[in-house]
Design a protein around this motif. Structure first.
Motif, mmCIF file in Angstrom:
data_model
loop_
_atom_site.group_PDB
_atom_site.id
_atom_site.type_symbol
_atom_site.label_atom_id
_atom_site.label_comp_id
_atom_site.label_asym_id
_atom_site.label_seq_id
_atom_site.Cartn_x
_atom_site.Cartn_y
_atom_site.Cartn_z
ATOM 1 N N MET C 94 40.838 21.835 56.707
ATOM 2 C CA MET C 94 40.898 22.143 58.342
ATOM 3 C C MET C 94 40.809 20.708 59.082
ATOM 4 N N PHE C 95 41.634 20.520 60.095
ATOM 5 C CA PHE C 95 41.584 19.127 60.566
ATOM 6 C C PHE C 95 40.495 19.275 61.815
ATOM 7 N N GLN C 96 40.225 17.810 62.126
ATOM 8 C CA GLN C 96 39.208 17.758 63.280
ATOM 9 C C GLN C 96 39.730 18.025 64.664
ATOM 10 N N SER C 97 41.136 17.899 64.597
ATOM 11 C CA SER C 97 41.596 18.071 65.945
ATOM 12 C C SER C 97 42.097 19.580 65.905
ATOM 13 N N TYR C 98 41.674 20.511 64.782
ATOM 14 C CA TYR C 98 42.375 21.628 64.600
ATOM 15 C C TYR C 98 43.989 21.479 64.075
ATOM 16 N N LEU C 170 39.040 21.894 52.485
ATOM 17 C CA LEU C 170 38.271 20.720 53.120
ATOM 18 C C LEU C 170 38.268 20.786 54.462
ATOM 19 N N LEU C 171 37.131 20.584 55.165
ATOM 20 C CA LEU C 171 36.784 20.677 56.569
ATOM 21 C C LEU C 171 36.395 19.270 56.940
ATOM 22 N N ASP C 172 37.200 18.844 58.020
ATOM 23 C CA ASP C 172 37.001 17.358 58.491
ATOM 24 C C ASP C 172 36.355 17.505 59.862
ATOM 25 N N GLU C 173 34.988 17.242 60.113
ATOM 26 C CA GLU C 173 34.253 17.339 60.819
ATOM 27 C C GLU C 173 34.567 18.739 61.946
ATOM 28 N N PRO C 174 34.359 19.818 61.097
ATOM 29 C CA PRO C 174 35.138 21.135 61.739
ATOM 30 C C PRO C 174 34.055 21.573 63.043
ATOM 31 N N LEU C 175 32.883 21.154 63.229
ATOM 32 C CA LEU C 175 32.488 21.669 64.636
ATOM 33 C C LEU C 175 32.220 20.752 65.456
ATOM 34 N N VAL C 204 33.323 17.137 55.666
ATOM 35 C CA VAL C 204 32.917 16.039 56.216
ATOM 36 C C VAL C 204 31.987 15.825 57.446
ATOM 37 N N THR C 205 31.033 15.121 57.528
ATOM 38 C CA THR C 205 30.575 15.128 58.937
ATOM 39 C C THR C 205 29.349 13.944 58.984
ATOM 40 N N HIS C 206 29.278 13.862 60.309
ATOM 41 C CA HIS C 206 28.437 12.577 60.589
ATOM 42 C C HIS C 206 27.114 13.056 61.184
#
Lengths: 272, 296, 374
Positions: C94-98, C170-175, C204-206
């Motif tokens: 799941m992409f950060q930009s969706y 995989l979830l890249d900064e999903p929220l 993945v998150t910060h």
């Protein structure tokens, strides 16, 4: 709401008068009865009739159209490929030369492009005609297409392609199903630009065509060198009318799409 | 591999139809005029093998380039092209800037229409737009009729087939190239900057010179190059609107090739023209790059 | 009755789903991932947490197949992933930009991956409808991505990546693109969906709060290395380094030298101040330089010296940050060190107990803080 200041209004009025009055005069005199373009002798459409019965002129128009459609279509394919290579292919040997060859024809004087292609065709002993004009037009038009398409590709979110790959597409499928539909507007404007450039070109066509093929600009050229003629005025009027209708339609369509999209986006925000 | 095919197709096309032809021009510019078909010598004789290639290269020389410096027609034509381009660019800027400014300051809902009106002529045939002025500027043309009717002049003015007609033609046909980049740079400008300047005590006029003009500098430079570079090699305008005294290199090259059939000299003229163009093209690219960097 | 805790990482017989074995990734001179080894187990909700540029996104892109390791191997169910291209991996992202396809409807976006698998029409329709139900998007199936709100777009992206029932999501900064309130709601939704589908999630998150909320284990990363992998409470209560302690939540850090005294450690840290007393399972050498880390909420503040506190120091209130639910007091000790103490505002604040310049006592128990070597 902002209004026009007197300075801006004057600048715009004079400027647009300068841009459009010559064309209006051209159009008005195409309906002049007199053969002399300078004397108004009453309204007539006889020059249009004469134009339509001028077989050589019609042949030239047909050649031009043929050349424009074929060359702009090939140029669109090659230009899109070139744009993709420039934006996406990363580094490869001769990349600098490649981008140089893409940009150079944009600033190359037409006389030089025409001359160099003619010398190539002579060197290869190729029969000059529609084919050689198509080759010439494709070459310089593909560079314009690639500039238009690559400016769209640069702003294209690459994760869309990655998402397609992630969901099981092969690279070619990803291009066909995702990239191409999204960059389609840029590809279409690239085609239109290539088409117009080809319709418009006098110099390169003069160099690269042979006795067998005469394009409309070449025909107009040989006629206007001898002076103003009402028949050419009539032809110009038709061409201006076609372009105007085309451009206005295109801008109305894009404007409508933009309005609809904005309305839908506002509706979506209200829902959330 | 697909990637290689994707690169190779446009690459080979451009090599064959852009680079190779140019190499041929370069080569012929070093050859001599001959009464043969094709009308130049030496011809590369590959059948003679290495000897043939050596003989071929030993016959190439710079004779045509020396000829260009000796016959004053050529260097005068180059200088005159540069002079005409320079003056025409300045004139186009003079006409284009107020228009771009007026457009950028026009009410929001007017701007798309004004922009379309600037772009529309670009889609219509170049040749026809130049031709339109022939009927206007002629001795018995519309302009002279109008001026005499007004009583401003008693004798018709001679404008067609002079440099003045060439300037008018260039300004007319290249105006959109000047307006669009200037308009883009003015449109980007934040209007509150002017309000801030006036708030700090500038008059409207000094606010223009201190804020608007410097901020539109990049657009002005881009517009000037977009006019200057193609005008140097212009052929149609000087041929239709210019007179026998109008000397432009594009026209000289055309005549050299089609009328005199001196291919080697025409090729040399082309090579030198390109060398002249390289300087403004590099300056233009540097300006574009600076702008891109400024935008981040 | 013993509670059946989900902790396969403590089970020596459990087979990991993903294994990173000495993986290194270099981009030119830059080392994005530095000799990294970690196991991720089936049904885990694994969070990669770190500042931007720490290598967490590179790790995720290697799992998806968009980057290949320069050294080392990545195994999925025991199989080396290096030769498998992204379009043939049982891994979805799941992409950060969706990365929603703007020209396709919500329905078509979700069906996109299934179509590539040549799934039969009725089966595909059922699967897409199931995904729409799961993400509560039934009403929006025919809309285009620009016709729905940001939160709905996020759910479409999730539905699309789950539709193929991947082994690993995989979830890249999903929220990252959602506002704070929506983000908190969505975190619980994500956990529900993860649990009900039984898919392994790597996120993945910060945002440390997000990682703590959703994950079964958190890996804190820095400069291409994993600094600590542990459950959220272990990361918070028992950080293994000052980097982790500082990165997760708020912390007071005091530096000094220690000596052991029975089961207790005593740390000398400033002249004229009592030693800090604490307990630790780690062993330290005599007079070793260490850092003492203590969370502000574990420091009590009082007007009088508390009678039986293991540690108590006196200082002056420098600043008060009122945050509604809690207040943080910044207290300056005579040596200049500032310690933060937090109290819950469980009464309406008609009168504050302390105000600026007040002299106060700070105290904490022997188990409240941790000693860290680095």
């Amino acid at each position: 709401m902002r209004r026009f200041s007197w300075f801006n209004a004057t600048a715009l009025t004079l400027g647009f008068a300068f841009l459009y009055v010559p064309m209006i005069i051209l159009i008005v005199y195409s309906f002049n009865k007199s053969k002399l373009v300078t004397v108004w002798a009453g309204f007539s459409t006889k020059w249009y009739g004469e134009l339509l019965s001028n077989q050589a002129m019609l042949d030239a128009a047909w050649v031009t159209l043929k050349v424009a459609v074929i060359s702009s279509s090939i140029a669109t394919i090659l230009g899109t490929m070139a744009a993709y290579v420039m934006v996406r292919a990363g580094r490869f040997h001769g990349r600098t030369l490649f981008s140089g060859m893409i940009y150079a024809p944009l600033v190359m004087p037409e006389v030089i492009t025409g001359l160099s292609l003619l010398l190539l065709f002579i060197g290869l002993n190729v029969d000059r005609g529609v084919g050689t004009i198509v080759l010439a037009h494709t070459t310089f038009a593909m560079c314009y297409v690639s500039v238009v398409v690559s400016s769209r590709l640069v702003s294209f979110d690459q994760s869309l392609e990655e998402a397609a790959l992630d969901l099981g597409c092969s690279p070619f499928q990803a291009f066909r199903l995702v990239t191409l539909p999204i960059i389609a507007p840029a590809v279409i404007s690239g085609w239109l630009l290539a088409f117009t450039l080809s319709l418009d070109d006098l110099v390169i066509a003069s160099f690269t065509s042979g006795p067998a093929a005469t394009t409309l600009p070449m025909k107009i050229w040989s006629s206007v060198r001898l002076g103003v003629s009402p028949e050419i005025n009539a032809l110009s009027t038709i061409m201006i009318a076609l372009v105007t209708v085309g451009v206005i339609t295109a801008s109305l369509i894009t404007k409508q799409q933009a309005v609809r999209q904005r309305r839908e986006e506002q509706a979506a925000d209200r829902v959330s | 591999m697909r990637r290689i095919a994707l690169i190779l197709v446009p690459y080979l096309w451009l090599l064959a139809l852009f680079l190779v032809p140019f190499a041929i021009v370069l080569k012929i510019s070093l050859s001599d005029l001959a009464m043969s078909i094709p009308p130049y010598t030496p011809q590369l004789d590959l059948a003679a093998g290495w000897e043939g290639i050596k003989a071929f290269f030993s016959q190439l020389d710079l004779e045509n380039y020396i000829w260009l410096t000796q016959d004053e027609l050529y260097w005068k034509a180059y200088l005159s092209s540069l002079k005409i381009s320079l003056i025409a660019t300045a004139l186009t800027l003079l006409v284009g800037y107020p228009m771009a400014y007026g457009m950028a300051r026009a009410p929001e809902e007017w701007r798309p229409m004004l922009l379309m009106l600037v772009i529309l002529p670009f889609w219509t045939s170049f040749l026809i737009r130049v031709y339109a002025w022939m009927g206007i500027l002629a001795k018995e043309g519309v302009l002279n009729q109008f001026l005499m009717w007004l009583g401003v002049v008693s004798e018709p003015l001679v404008i067609l087939n002079t440099n003045i007609a060439v300037y008018i033609g260039i300004v007319y046909t290249y105006l959109p190239f000047m307006i669009l980049p200037i308009y883009a740079s003015l449109d980007r400008m934040d209007n509150s900057l002017l309000e801030a300047a006036e708030d700090l005590g500038c008059s409207r006029f000094s606010a223009f010179w201190l804020i608007t003009a410097p901020l539109s500098k990049q657009g002005v430079i881009a517009g000037c190059f977009l006019v200057f570079i193609p005008v140097i090699g212009e052929f149609v305008i000087p041929s239709l609107l210019g007179g026998s005294k109008t000397l432009m290199i594009g026209k000289v090259l055309w005549d050299e090739f089609f009328s005199n059939r001196d291919w080697p000299v025409a090729s040399a003229v082309a090579v030198v023209l390109l060398l002249i163009l390289i300087i403004p093209i590099i300056l233009f690219q540097r300006n574009e790059q600076k702008q891109r960097e400024a935008e981040g | 009755m013993a509670l059946d805790v989900f902790a396969p990482w403590d089970d020596p017989d459990a087979k990991p789903l993903i294994q990173f074995k000495n993986v290194t990734k270099r981009f030119g001179d830059f080392t994005a991932i530095d000799d990294l080894t970690v196991d991720i187990f089936e049904k885990e909700f694994f969070a990669l947490l770190g500042p931007s540029g720490c290598g967490k996104t590179t790790m995720m892109r290697m799992l998806a197949g968009f980057e290949t390791p320069s050294d080392g191997t990545i195994l999925l169910s025991g199989q080396d992933m290096a030769p498998v291209p992204p379009n043939q991996r049982a891994v979805n992202m799941m992409f950060q930009s969706y990365a929603l396809f703007p020209h396709l409807s919500v329905w078509e976006n979700i069906a996109f991956g299934l179509r590539r698998d040549k799934m039969p029409k009725d089966e595909m329709g059922a699967r897409v409808d199931e995904m729409l139900r799961l993400t509560r998007l039934e009403k929006f199936a025919r809309r285009k991505p620009h016709q729905i709100s940001g939160g709905q777009r996020q759910r479409v992206a999730l539905a699309r990546s789950l539709a193929k029932a991947p082994k690993l999501l995989l979830l890249d900064e999903p929220l990252g693109a959602l506002d704070k309130k929506l983000r908190q709601e969505t975190q619980f939704e994500l956990m529900d969906i993860q649990e009900s589908t039984g898919t392994t999630f790597v996120i993945v998150t910060h945002d440390q709060e997000e990682a703590m909320t959703v994950a079964s284990r958190v890996a804190v990363m820095d400069h291409g290395k994993i600094v600590q992998v542990a459950t959220p409470d272990a990361i918070y209560e028992a950080p293994n380094s000052t980097y982790v302690a500082d990165f997760i939540g708020d912390v007071n850090m005091i530096t000094g030298t220690v000596r052991a005294e029975g089961a207790q450690l005593r740390m000398t840290w400033a002249e004229g101040q009592p030693e800090i007393v604490g307990e630790t399972s780690k062993t330290f050498g005599k007079d070793q330089s260490v850092h003492f880390a203590i969370r502000p909420e574990k420091v009590s503040i009082s007007a009088e010296k508390p009678v039986d506190a293991a540690n108590a120091v006196q200082g002056q209130v420098l600043d008060i940050a009122y945050l509604g639910n809690i207040s943080t007091y910044h207290v300056q000790l005579p040596g200049g060190q500032v310690i933060k103490a937090q109290t819950a505002n469980n009464r309406r604040i008609s009168r504050r107990s302390f105000t600026w310049e007040d002299s106060v006592w700070l105290s904490w128990t022997a188990t409240a803080g941790v000693f860290l070597e680095q």
